[in-house]
Motif scaffolding. Structure first.
Motif, short mmCIF file in Angstrom:
data_model
loop_
_atom_site.label_atom_id
_atom_site.label_comp_id
_atom_site.label_asym_id
_atom_site.label_seq_id
_atom_site.Cartn_x
_atom_site.Cartn_y
_atom_site.Cartn_z
N VAL A 247 -45.44 -29.95 61.24
CA VAL A 247 -44.14 -29.69 60.63
C VAL A 247 -43.05 -29.85 61.68
O VAL A 247 -43.12 -29.24 62.75
CB VAL A 247 -44.10 -28.26 60.03
CG1 VAL A 247 -42.71 -27.99 59.43
CG2 VAL A 247 -45.18 -28.11 58.98
N ARG A 248 -42.08 -30.70 61.38
CA ARG A 248 -40.98 -30.91 62.31
C ARG A 248 -39.81 -30.01 61.94
O ARG A 248 -39.50 -29.83 60.75
CB ARG A 248 -40.53 -32.37 62.28
CG ARG A 248 -41.58 -33.36 62.78
CD ARG A 248 -41.02 -34.77 62.75
NE ARG A 248 -41.98 -35.74 63.25
CZ ARG A 248 -41.75 -37.05 63.33
NH1 ARG A 248 -40.56 -37.52 62.93
NH2 ARG A 248 -42.68 -37.86 63.79
N ARG A 249 -39.17 -29.46 62.93
CA ARG A 249 -38.00 -28.63 62.67
C ARG A 249 -36.85 -29.51 62.22
O ARG A 249 -36.72 -30.66 62.66
CB ARG A 249 -37.61 -27.84 63.91
CG ARG A 249 -37.08 -28.69 65.05
CD ARG A 249 -36.69 -27.81 66.22
NE ARG A 249 -36.05 -28.59 67.28
CZ ARG A 249 -35.61 -28.07 68.41
NH1 ARG A 249 -35.75 -26.77 68.62
NH2 ARG A 249 -35.04 -28.82 69.32
N ARG B 168 -29.15 -32.49 59.96
CA ARG B 168 -29.57 -32.03 58.64
C ARG B 168 -29.09 -30.62 58.36
O ARG B 168 -28.64 -30.31 57.25
CB ARG B 168 -31.10 -32.10 58.53
CG ARG B 168 -31.61 -31.74 57.14
CD ARG B 168 -33.10 -31.97 57.02
NE ARG B 168 -33.58 -31.68 55.67
CZ ARG B 168 -34.85 -31.79 55.29
NH1 ARG B 168 -35.76 -32.21 56.17
NH2 ARG B 168 -35.20 -31.49 54.06
N LEU B 169 -29.16 -29.76 59.37
CA LEU B 169 -28.66 -28.39 59.19
C LEU B 169 -27.16 -28.39 58.90
O LEU B 169 -26.67 -27.61 58.08
CB LEU B 169 -28.95 -27.56 60.44
CG LEU B 169 -30.42 -27.21 60.71
CD1 LEU B 169 -30.55 -26.49 62.05
CD2 LEU B 169 -30.99 -26.36 59.59
N THR C 203 -28.94 -13.80 52.31
CA THR C 203 -29.80 -14.98 52.49
C THR C 203 -30.20 -15.17 53.95
O THR C 203 -30.87 -16.14 54.28
CB THR C 203 -29.08 -16.25 52.01
OG1 THR C 203 -27.85 -16.41 52.73
CG2 THR C 203 -28.77 -16.17 50.52
N ALA C 204 -29.78 -14.24 54.82
CA ALA C 204 -30.08 -14.39 56.24
C ALA C 204 -31.58 -14.37 56.51
O ALA C 204 -32.08 -15.12 57.36
CB ALA C 204 -29.40 -13.26 57.04
N LEU C 205 -32.32 -13.55 55.77
CA LEU C 205 -33.76 -13.46 55.98
C LEU C 205 -34.42 -14.81 55.70
O LEU C 205 -35.26 -15.29 56.48
CB LEU C 205 -34.36 -12.37 55.10
CG LEU C 205 -35.88 -12.15 55.23
CD1 LEU C 205 -36.22 -11.76 56.67
CD2 LEU C 205 -36.36 -11.07 54.26
N LEU D 200 -36.76 -19.77 57.93
CA LEU D 200 -36.96 -21.22 57.94
C LEU D 200 -36.53 -21.84 59.26
O LEU D 200 -37.14 -22.81 59.73
CB LEU D 200 -36.17 -21.86 56.78
CG LEU D 200 -36.63 -21.48 55.37
CD1 LEU D 200 -35.66 -22.05 54.33
CD2 LEU D 200 -38.04 -21.99 55.12
N VAL D 201 -35.48 -21.29 59.86
CA VAL D 201 -34.99 -21.79 61.16
C VAL D 201 -34.91 -20.59 62.10
O VAL D 201 -33.87 -19.93 62.19
CB VAL D 201 -33.62 -22.46 61.02
CG1 VAL D 201 -33.21 -23.12 62.35
CG2 VAL D 201 -33.61 -23.49 59.91
#
Length: 265
Positions: free
Chosen positions: A20-22, A27-28, A102-104, A109-110
């Motif tokens: 899995v690539r970060r 994209r972010l 939505t911070a969690l 994810l990042v």
């Protein structure tokens, strides 16, 4: 003698998963730009910014004298009201993860939070630059209409004014983002951003010992040369840098430190 094992019919063979690539910073940033228009507050704030620019040009077309209907006079008046709204957008972009809980999800994810913050800052900077382009486009439309209806319709503008406008909008939205990072609460950050610099400016006018420091720390004063027809001097650039250090760089650094260490629940 070697033997080859053949899987039985219907048997499930293990699959090799690709690593899995970060997500990249690009994209972010695209995700954060989409978030700005996905939320109701952000969407209406962007719409309001466009309507304000259009309204200012319309008012000038109706009430300004023909000789004053020039590209510069259509462009510069829209910068201040938009410059007031853009920092609020920066605050909402930073604090939305905490206000909407939505911070969690985001930081799961990042996990490297500084990458998320960097993407948010880049997104609001791109938005600020886009607002300058929008002001230019609306000013161009106003100038064309003025030329067609008997106004001056002069297109001449100094490139330095456009660059200064970009500096004004970008630093403004980053100041808002800095307060958002520092306080992590939308109403508190908005009130803090609007109140503290204004209060400092008022004290600088009323309290004699503060008048000297106010000339270096009051952004309403230090930013004025950006819209002057005269070239900005070295001292004026120094005043801009000092005021931005206090109201943008230090809150950004403190806010990033707090965001990286705050427990997500």
């Amino acid at each position: 003698m070697s033997t080859t094992t053949v899987p039985a019919a219907g048997a499930v063979t293990p699959r090799q998963h690709a690593p899995v690539r970060r997500p990249s910073l690009l994209r972010l940033t695209a995700v954060e730009l989409r978030k700005l228009v996905d939320t109701r507050a952000g969407r209406w704030l962007l719409i309001t910014i466009g309507l304000v620019a259009a309204a200012i040009v319309t008012i000038q077309l109706i009430y300004a004298r023909d000789a004053e209907q020039t590209f510069v006079n259509f462009f510069t008046p829209s910068l201040l009201p938009i410059g007031v709204l853009l920092p609020v957008l920066g605050i909402l972009s930073i604090t939305s993860e905490w206000s909407q809980r939505t911070a969690l999800t985001t930081y799961t994810l990042v996990p490297r939070r500084e990458r998320v913050v960097a993407a948010k800052l880049i997104a609001v900077v791109v938005t600020a630059l886009a607002s300058v382009l929008a002001s230019l486009a609306v000013a161009a439309a106003g100038t064309a209409l003025a030329s067609a209806t008997g106004g001056a319709g002069t297109w001449q503008i100094d490139v330095a004014l456009i660059l200064n406008a970009a500096i004004f909008q970008v630093t403004g939205v980053l100041m808002g983002a800095a307060f958002g990072l520092l306080l992590l609460n939308p109403p508190l950050a908005i009130v803090g951003y609007l109140l503290l610099p204004t209060l400092w400016g008022v004290l600088g006018e009323l309290v004699r010992p503060l008048r000297g420091p106010a000339g270096w720390l009051d952004t309403s004063r230090t930013m004025e040369p950006l819209f002057s027809s005269d070239a900005i001097t070295g001292e004026q650039w120094g005043r801009i840098a000092v005021s931005l250090l206090v109201w943008m760089v230090l809150p950004l650094a403190a806010g990033l430190f707090r965001t990286l260490r705050r427990e997500v629940s």
